[in-house]
Motif scaffolding. Structure first.
Motif, PDB file in Angstrom:
ATOM      1  N   LEU A   1       0.833  -1.206   0.000  1.00 16.28           N
ATOM      2  CA  LEU A   1       0.000   0.000   0.000  1.00 16.28           C
ATOM      3  C   LEU A   1       0.868   1.257   0.000  1.00 16.28           C
ATOM      4  O   LEU A   1       0.571   2.238  -0.701  1.00 16.28           O
ATOM      5  CB  LEU A   1      -0.923   0.001   1.213  1.00 16.28           C
ATOM      6  N   ALA A   2       1.945   1.232   0.780  1.00 13.50           N
ATOM      7  CA  ALA A   2       2.842   2.389   0.832  1.00 13.50           C
ATOM      8  C   ALA A   2       3.539   2.601  -0.506  1.00 13.50           C
ATOM      9  O   ALA A   2       3.757   3.746  -0.933  1.00 13.50           O
ATOM     10  CB  ALA A   2       3.864   2.204   1.946  1.00 13.50           C
ATOM     11  N   ALA A   3       3.869   1.528  -1.187  1.00 11.47           N
ATOM     12  CA  ALA A   3       4.548   1.641  -2.477  1.00 11.47           C
ATOM     13  C   ALA A   3       3.685   2.347  -3.513  1.00 11.47           C
ATOM     14  O   ALA A   3       4.204   2.989  -4.434  1.00 11.47           O
ATOM     15  CB  ALA A   3       4.944   0.256  -2.983  1.00 11.47           C
ATOM     16  N   GLU A   4       2.345   2.238  -3.372  1.00 10.33           N
ATOM     17  CA  GLU A   4       1.427   2.924  -4.287  1.00 10.33           C
ATOM     18  C   GLU A   4       1.004   4.292  -3.766  1.00 10.33           C
ATOM     19  O   GLU A   4       0.156   4.959  -4.366  1.00 10.33           O
ATOM     20  CB  GLU A   4       0.181   2.059  -4.513  1.00 10.33           C
ATOM     21  N   GLY A   5       1.568   4.710  -2.626  1.00 10.87           N
ATOM     22  CA  GLY A   5       1.223   6.017  -2.063  1.00 10.87           C
ATOM     23  C   GLY A   5      -0.133   6.067  -1.395  1.00 10.87           C
ATOM     24  O   GLY A   5      -0.669   7.157  -1.161  1.00 10.87           O
TER      25      GLY A   5
END
Length: 375
Positions: A125-129
């Motif tokens: 989720l963090a990788a997609e912002g």
């Protein structure tokens, strides 16, 4: 996966001075007055600032945690008369929309099967912002759909559910949303909690939700931490939804057609089955939602069109069957594997189906992607 279960996160907008019973935000250092502050005039002594109590530390997974143990104790049934008849915890009112939020809705994202892999979910989720470093919603008015199967096989299914519930509140406050579909493992966990080892009629003879849950990666830590509000949340998930021409379902099966000729009818029928709480009826629902591979073979595109003709949309997006299964690279989800190369979603059935289960349970990849797909 080791790690800590995330503490409950209060919905945005709750002030630190909330009344008793309100969620308390994470505490900072005690708010003591600095040294050397001159005393106020005697006639108007200043009130001492409130001291925010420290937040409860997150619970740790017990040392005796063992994945997919087959010898776990039987979970006693009989706590409830139906799967969704107990009142949930008092719901938090939906936060008001941010007046500065962009008009309209933002981009659409989908998440494949998570199966208790909490740390990997946060990373994806963090990788997609979509979330920040603290695990809070950071995507404004974006739309996020989970395709189901939050628990079993991985170590922290309840942590995953808590995170999804938290993000649902935070996304709504930011003008977006985070929603979820019901997977077969939600039905399995609900059944194991409610019916335990009560015999049910299976096509292969007598079975039970308890036995099926254990054989399909049920985790004792999840069952021990499962609370009423988790049960309420799972039992009210929808089974089918359409967004921007994408028909979202959990399973790659046409069994949804047996429960209604419209999206609303299917979702209502599934909720009715869970409300009646008949063990055999819920088992039949679970068994049908466990079917797979309807879109894989030569007639796969015809099966996809059946769903699209009934419920709308231009493409079906599903989880459930790991992409390595669909590609014929592995035999079973519980088989030993050194890792399976999954780069992204699998588009097949003449381009009408998108598979989103990257095989995280077999050292694959937990997929979070934006729709529509490009390239």
């Amino acid at each position: 996966m080791a790690g800590e279960t995330p503490a409950s996160v209060p919905p945005p907008g709750v002030p630190s001075g909330a009344s008793a019973g309100s969620p308390v935000p994470p505490a900072g250092p005690p708010l003591d007055l600095p040294a050397g502050t001159p005393a106020a005039p005697p006639a108007a002594p200043p009130a001492a600032p409130p001291v925010v109590p420290p937040a409860a530390p997150p619970a740790e997974l017990p040392e005796e945690y063992t994945p997919t143990a087959r010898d776990l104790p039987v979970i006693e049934s009989g706590r409830t008369d139906t799967l969704i008849d107990r009142p949930a915890v008092v719901p938090v009112p939906e936060p008001a929309q941010d007046p500065d939020a962009p008009e309209g809705m933002g981009p659409l994202y989908v998440v494949g099967d998570v199966h208790g892999y909490y740390d990997e979910l946060r990373e994806a989720l963090a990788a997609e912002g979509l979330i920040d470093a603290d695990g809070n919603w950071a995507a404004g008015n974006a739309r996020l759909w989970f395709l189901g199967d939050f628990t079993d096989r991985g170590p922290d299914g309840i942590g995953v559910i808590d995170l999804v519930m938290q993000l649902s509140a935070e996304a709504a406050a930011a003008g977006g949303y985070c929603k979820a579909l019901m997977g077969n493992h939600e039905l399995l966990l609900l059944g194991a909690k409610r019916f335990g080892d009560t015999p049910v009629q299976s096509g292969a003879g007598t079975a039970s939700f308890q036995a099926a849950w254990l054989l399909n990666g049920g985790q004792k830590t999840d069952m021990d931490r499962l609370e009423d509000h988790h049960l309420q949340w799972m039992a009210r998930l929808d089974a089918v939804m359409e967004e921007d021409g994408h028909l979202l379902v959990h399973s790659d099966t046409t069994a949804y057609l047996e429960y209604g000729d419209s999206i609303e009818a299917v979702n209502d029928t599934v909720h009715d089955v869970l409300t009646r709480s008949d063990a055999d009826e819920v088992w039949d629902l679970f068994r049908k939602f466990t079917k797979r591979f309807a879109f894989r073979d030569e007639a796969g595109s015809d099966a996809v069109r059946e769903l699209l003709d009934a419920y709308g949309g231009d493409r079906v997006v599903h989880g459930h069957s790991p992409i390595p299964y669909l590609l014929g690279e592995v035999g079973t989800e519980d088989s030993e594997s050194e890792g399976v190369a999954v780069d992204g979603p699998h588009v097949y059935a003449d381009g009408l189906a998108i598979a989103m289960d990257g095989g995280i349970t077999m050292a694959g990849k937990l997929l979070v992607v934006q729709l529509p797909l490009t390239g």
